[in-house]
Write an enzyme that holds these catalytic residues in place. Structure first.
Site, PDB file in Angstrom:
ATOM      1  N   ASP A  79       0.842  -1.198   0.000  1.00 16.00           N
ATOM      2  CA  ASP A  79       0.000   0.000   0.000  1.00 16.00           C
ATOM      3  C   ASP A  79       0.880   1.252   0.000  1.00 16.00           C
ATOM      4  O   ASP A  79       1.952   1.246  -0.613  1.00 16.00           O
ATOM      5  CB  ASP A  79      -0.931  -0.030   1.222  1.00 16.00           C
ATOM      6  CG  ASP A  79      -2.282   0.625   0.967  1.00 16.00           C
ATOM      7  OD1 ASP A  79      -2.286   1.829   0.682  1.00 16.00           O
ATOM      8  OD2 ASP A  79      -3.308  -0.067   1.062  1.00 16.00           O
ATOM      9  N   HIS A 148      -3.605   6.156   3.326  1.00 16.98           N
ATOM     10  CA  HIS A 148      -4.346   4.975   2.882  1.00 16.98           C
ATOM     11  C   HIS A 148      -3.781   3.688   3.477  1.00 16.98           C
ATOM     12  O   HIS A 148      -4.521   2.827   3.983  1.00 16.98           O
ATOM     13  CB  HIS A 148      -4.292   4.938   1.344  1.00 16.98           C
ATOM     14  CG  HIS A 148      -5.179   3.942   0.687  1.00 16.98           C
ATOM     15  ND1 HIS A 148      -4.801   2.623   0.482  1.00 16.98           N
ATOM     16  CD2 HIS A 148      -6.417   4.064   0.148  1.00 16.98           C
ATOM     17  CE1 HIS A 148      -5.771   1.992  -0.156  1.00 16.98           C
ATOM     18  NE2 HIS A 148      -6.768   2.837  -0.369  1.00 16.98           N
ATOM     19  N   SER A 450     -11.063  -0.552  -1.136  1.00 19.63           N
ATOM     20  CA  SER A 450      -9.801  -0.560  -0.388  1.00 19.63           C
ATOM     21  C   SER A 450     -10.038  -0.814   1.090  1.00 19.63           C
ATOM     22  O   SER A 450      -9.167  -1.355   1.778  1.00 19.63           O
ATOM     23  CB  SER A 450      -9.089   0.794  -0.529  1.00 19.63           C
ATOM     24  OG  SER A 450      -8.429   0.898  -1.750  1.00 19.63           O
TER      25      SER A 450
END
Length: 664
Positions: A79, A148, A450
């Protein structure tokens, strides 16, 4: 050697290099070279959710307890990196790093070896091949610039953190934790910049390293134009790979990451919502959705209401609350704030950027989202009086049975897959809307597949802990075949879109994940990774016999059946393995797709003590009408005498001519 960007050596033999087109063409001619392709780029695709899934931290039984909360399972998160100071990654109370771990803690900007600990046991970063725009303002290290990666990692394995809420403003307040809170985290930073962009070459390098490092699960909340075929090498080593399905819904044929050996995840809502009261000057009170919690901005009082179109916003918004039609985004807020607006009411559009848009209002003005029916009532009121006024109150948190859930989120990408229609995707749905998790030193809501992906990754970690001998295919099967297709009231789960509808397999695969059922699925559909070899080779380098093989992908022993080209009849074979009691008796129940006859032979399978624990059955699909049709859906379920219900989704399309479908 100077041209080499990455060298792949653990999962497979290969490299990424900076080459001219003519050099690449020349290299492709060498007999030992299987495939040469250009590097392509993609991007990264959000605590109530675990309780919603039945994983209560204090339950005395269930998968969370049986798995010892994921103790010492190693989860690789590919990620945007990690924010190691987040309380979610505190390592107090953890034992030594598992001896089997062979990874490293790479240092760099604002990240040294002390940023790894007994929770974050490894960290790597992959900037080679990234563009200058991707690296602008970035930390050249595993530190998370975007947020994220920290969000997804804490959703999977974050420890318990009390008294957190969205930006600590009170919304969604409670205890934040991951689904496998005692698992270890290994970080692989491949996504860069504000957009969280990545190159395929970097992802392959991360997967290659992760195989050698010793991860048990790989979680990749990202997607791009190409399939990451290299993940097969991880699956062949017993590592379950979980991918986000994409955020391009509700349009069909948008699902990404559709190779058969990975788990592809759709996003669903949970039983939490954030309603806000919108009061009109005629004493009518309407409900919207909001993340407005800062009551010190634009004091809570009636303001003049103006209904505008995007082109008419200039010079009419100052001091007013604006009813704004779609489309809209953060730029809309910036524009209206600049013009002096005191608040915005958005007419509902696609929900993917909804949270991001609403969150951008905080500290500036109150914002709310309403559906188009409510928007029309507000507009009608505005035109019925010479001095329309409106008041937007701060949002509140509502949790529980009063919230219709789960629903497949409108933004969640839908099947069928365009590259391999004989493989039903997505596989499963999990919470992915308004998920609260760590970002930097705080916590915030994010939405997307996600956020759904790490929920499945955590469940995989728990199953891996309870069943360490299960293959990735067995784990995937257990998750898919025990999923729910009905909500808590026994009603069919619905899918959001331009019109809400009953969800089908192209919305959520087998259904909505049920972790406590997945621990004991009864039967599983297992696959030897070698069975994927032909698919792998044909998808990279099609040969003469590939056309026939790729047209019959429904013969792979997957926990689903997709027949995209039924003319007259097709025979599909499946094998199930008994992982329940050694003595068992199962009967089949078929829900046939409309317009198709389905016959299963045998209709009863029996497992005896000391006998074979595998059984093969035949499924014959026959078209009842000769039409050039669309897909219809059904299911095939094996039921035993106890509690096991082993259900796989079925999708069939009848055709008359090859490669032509009904596009009406």
């Amino acid at each position: 050697m100077k041209s080499i960007v990455y060298s792949y050596k653990h999962g497979f033999s290969g490299f990424a290099a900076m080459l001219t087109e003519s050099q690449a063409e020349e290299l492709a001619k060498y007999p030992g070279v299987i495939n040469v392709k250009p590097n392509t780029y993609g991007k990264a695709h959000t605590t109530r959710s675990w309780d919603f899934l039945g994983l209560n931290y204090y339950e005395k039984s269930g998968v969370l307890k049986d798995a010892m909360y994921g103790e010492d399972v190693i989860i690789g998160v590919v990620d945007t990196g990690i924010w190691p100071e987040s309380p979610s990654f505190n390592d107090d109370g953890y034992g030594p790093v598992p001896a089997r771990w062979k990874g490293v803690c790479q240092t760099g900007d604002a990240f040294n070896t002390t940023n790894c600990n007994r929770k974050i046991i490894g960290a790597r970063w992959y900037s080679a091949g990234a563009t200058d725009d991707m690296l602008k303002g970035e930390y050249m290290s595993p530190r998370d610039f975007h947020g994220h990666g920290t969000h997804t990692a804490s959703t999977i394995a974050g420890g318990r953190v009390w008294n957190v809420s969205h930006h600590q403003g009170g919304l969604g307040a409670g205890v934040a934790r991951g689904g496998a809170p005692r698992a270890r985290v290994a970080v692989y930073k491949v996504c860069w910049g504000v957009g969280g962009n990545f190159g395929d070459a970097a992802v392959l390098a991360a997967v290659d390293d992760a195989i050698n490092d010793g991860v048990d699960v790989l979680s990749l909340s990202l997607g791009g134009p190409n399939e990451i075929h290299g993940t097969l090498h991880a699956v062949a080593r017993g590592i379950t790979v979980v991918f986000a399905g994409g955020n391009d819904g509700p349009t069909s044929q948008t699902v990404q990451n559709t190779v058969p050996w990975v788990i592809t995840v759709a996003a669903a809502t949970i039983d939490r919502t954030f309603p806000t009261t919108i009061s009109l000057g005629n004493n009518e009170k309407l409900l919207g959705q909001s993340l407005y919690y800062n009551a010190t901005v634009s004091s809570i009082k009636f303001q003049t209401l103006v209904v505008v179109n995007g082109s008419s916003a200039i010079n009419v918004t100052a001091g007013n609350v604006v009813l704004w039609p779609e489309p809209y985004n953060k730029d809309t807020i910036d524009l209206l704030a600049k013009e002096g607006a005191k608040g915005i009411i958005f007419a509902q559009g696609n929900t993917f950027n909804l949270l991001e848009t609403l969150d951008a209002c905080n500290g500036i003005m109150p914002c709310a989202v309403v559906d188009k029916e409510i928007a029309n009532r507000i507009a009608s009121y505005a035109t019925s009086t010479s001095m329309p006024v409106v008041k937007v109150s701060p949002a509140v948190t509502v949790v529980g049975n009063g919230v219709l859930s789960p629903r497949v989120a409108g933004f969640s990408s839908r099947g069928p897959g365009t590259k391999f229609p004989g493989i039903l995707k997505p596989d499963i749905a999990a919470p992915g809307a308004s998920i609260l998790a760590a970002v930097g030193d705080s916590y915030k809501f994010m939405s997307g597949t996600s956020m759904a992906c790490p929920h499945v990754s955590a469940v995989v970690a728990l199953l891996k802990s309870v069943h360490p001998d299960w293959s990735p295919a067995m784990i995937k099967s257990a998750i898919v075949t025990t999923a729910s297709v009905t909500d808590r009231f026994g009603m069919p789960i619905q899918a959001e879109g331009s019109a809400r509808k009953v969800a089908d397999p192209f919305d959520f695969g087998g259904g909505h994940i049920e972790p406590n059922k997945a621990i004991d699925p009864g039967l599983v559909y297992d696959i030897d990774p070698k069975d994927y070899t032909k698919f792998f080779n044909c998808s990279l380098d099609p040969q003469e016999d590939c056309k026939s093989y790729m047209g019959k992908l429904y013969q792979l022993n997957l926990p689903s059946i997709a027949v995209p080209d039924l003319k007259d009849s097709v025979i599909v074979w499946r094998t199930v393995t008994n992982v329940g009691g050694s003595e068992a008796n199962y009967k089949v129940v078929v829900e046939a797709p409309a317009g198709v006859n389905v016959v299963v032979e045998p209709q009863v399978i029996t497992f005896a003590k000391g006998g074979s624990q595998s059984a093969t059955f035949k499924v014959t699909f026959t078209a009842r009408q000769r039409v050039q049709g669309g897909y219809t859906f059904g299911s095939l379920t094996w039921l035993d005498d106890n509690t096991h219900s082993v259900r796989i989704p079925v999708a069939v399309r009848t055709i008359i001519q090859d490669f032509v479908s009904d596009t009406a």
